[in-house]
Design an enzyme around this catalytic site. Structure first.
Site, PDB file in Angstrom:
ATOM      1  N   LYS A 142       3.039  14.993 -32.942  1.00 40.36           N
ATOM      2  CA  LYS A 142       3.450  16.164 -33.787  1.00 40.36           C
ATOM      3  C   LYS A 142       4.253  16.980 -32.696  1.00 40.36           C
ATOM      4  O   LYS A 142       3.771  17.460 -31.502  1.00 40.36           O
ATOM      5  CB  LYS A 142       2.062  16.862 -33.998  1.00 40.36           C
ATOM      6  CG  LYS A 142       2.377  18.227 -34.745  1.00 40.36           C
ATOM      7  CD  LYS A 142       1.206  19.056 -35.258  1.00 40.36           C
ATOM      8  CE  LYS A 142       1.581  20.291 -36.094  1.00 40.36           C
ATOM      9  NZ  LYS A 142       0.068  20.897 -36.224  1.00 40.36           N
TER      10      LYS A 142
ATOM     11  N   LYS B 248       5.533  13.989 -37.434  1.00 41.53           N
ATOM     12  CA  LYS B 248       5.604  15.352 -38.019  1.00 41.53           C
ATOM     13  C   LYS B 248       6.611  16.243 -36.965  1.00 41.53           C
ATOM     14  O   LYS B 248       6.076  16.158 -35.588  1.00 41.53           O
ATOM     15  CB  LYS B 248       4.139  16.038 -38.166  1.00 41.53           C
ATOM     16  CG  LYS B 248       4.436  17.442 -38.755  1.00 41.53           C
ATOM     17  CD  LYS B 248       3.304  17.912 -39.078  1.00 41.53           C
ATOM     18  CE  LYS B 248       3.594  19.258 -39.854  1.00 41.53           C
ATOM     19  NZ  LYS B 248       2.279  19.959 -39.756  1.00 41.53           N
TER      20      LYS B 248
HETATM   21 ZN   LIG Z   1      -3.013  24.195 -35.847  1.00 40.52          ZN
END
Ligand SMILES: [Zn+2]
Length: 325
Positions: free
Chosen positions: A194, A247
């Site tokens: 992420k 992501k």
């Molecule tokens: Zn968070």
């Protein structure tokens, strides 16, 4: 004289043949639809994400029905709590918003695959994904609360938990707590990779989760790094992740490809709020063909190596897929 070049166009001359030799396919069963649930009544549009609303529990029930009708098999629940406190109490409260939402969805459609976002940032006033001490986001102390949050979601009926906090060791902590409570069969979808991305901007309006100070670069990844993504994924695999996620998605297709080639776990791509908002904004102005762009983007994620698509376009795309049959 025979021509000395290849006839690539032979495979493109007939629509049926083009369909037959297509290498990547977007299917409605690929989709996880993210949604935002609040204690407030009614349905309130998220301005920067046209078509996405904050949902009351009643509206969530209706939305579950809509998703089921469209054949969308899975959702990811994000909660917006009534109160925030330093310990992020509502994240793991039995009557927290996500816990209630899970029960509502399961009552409406027991077959819906309910996954929950597991994080603390919506639930504390600092808006950070872990516990805050001074100007630090402390890692190890946060794990206990994150694991407690995951457990409470599963106790409410969630089928899968998806930790997004990016604290080190959280997959091991969650696995241990779930196993200890007898939930050995509940899978963990790890936000393994992420990035600290500007593409989350509209989401923070939607989730009321903008950090009150600083940013998330001490725990989320530098967008410039891909070798580090492999290290992150390796840790999560060894700690017990069942599915991995990258992501955001569109600026990170090389990362999706790299994870696909290195690991054999199922891989999800999160097509995030900013990616959605850009397409919607351009389409509203008539600058692009929304339907064609959406399907091209989602197909690109599949081609890059994603198995699962977490996307706000799921409802639109499900309708496109239905109409194209
Ligand atoms: Zn968070």
């Amino acid at each position: 004289m025979a021509p000395s070049f290849d006839r690539h166009r032979r495979l493109r001359g007939h629509a049926g043949l083009r369909d037959m030799v297509r290498e990547s396919h977007v299917r409605v069963t690929d989709f996880i639809y993210p949604l935002f649930v609040t204690h407030e009544q009614g349905r309130h549009p998220v301005l920067s994400m046209p078509g996405v609303d904050h949902l009351s529990l009643d509206e969530l029930r209706r939305e579950t029905h809509t998703l089921s009708e469209l054949g969308i098999p899975a959702m990811m629940i994000f909660g917006i709590p009534a109160v925030k406190d330093e310990r992020s109490s509502e994240a793991y409260a039995k009557e927290g918003i996500v816990q209630q939402a899970v029960r509502v969805v399961k009552a409406e459609n027991p077959h819906m695959l309910v996954s929950t976002d597991v994080c603390l940032c919506q639930y504390n006033p600092a808006g950070h994904c872990g516990i805050v001490r001074g100007d630090q986001i402390v890692n190890d102390e946060s794990l206990e609360l994150i694991a407690a949050t995951a457990l409470s979601h599963v106790q409410a009926g969630a089928d899968m938990v998806a930790p997004s906090d990016m604290m080190d060791g959280r997959i091991a902590a969650i696995r241990s707590v779930l196993d200890g409570a007898g939930y050995v069969q509940t899978p963990i979808l790890s936000y393994a990779v992420k990035y600290a991305s500007a593409f989350y901007g509209p989401f923070r309006e939607a989730a009321h989760s903008a950090p009150a100070f600083g940013d998330r670069r001490t725990y989320q990844m530098d967008p410039a790094n891909v070798r580090e993504a492999l290290r992150e994924a390796r840790s999560d695999v060894s700690e017990g992740a069942d599915l991995l996620m990258v992501k955001p998605a569109l600026a990170y297709m090389d990362v999706i490809r790299a994870i696909r080639e290195e690991f054999d776990l199922p891989l999800a791509a999160y097509n995030v709020s900013g990616e959605y908002a850009m397409v919607k904004a351009a389409a509203e102005r008539g600058w692009i063909d929304e339907r064609a762009i959406v399907m091209e983007l989602l197909t690109g994620l599949k081609r890059a190596g994603a198995d699962v698509l977490i996307t706000y376009f799921a409802k639109d795309a499900a309708r496109y897929l239905r109409e194209s049959v």
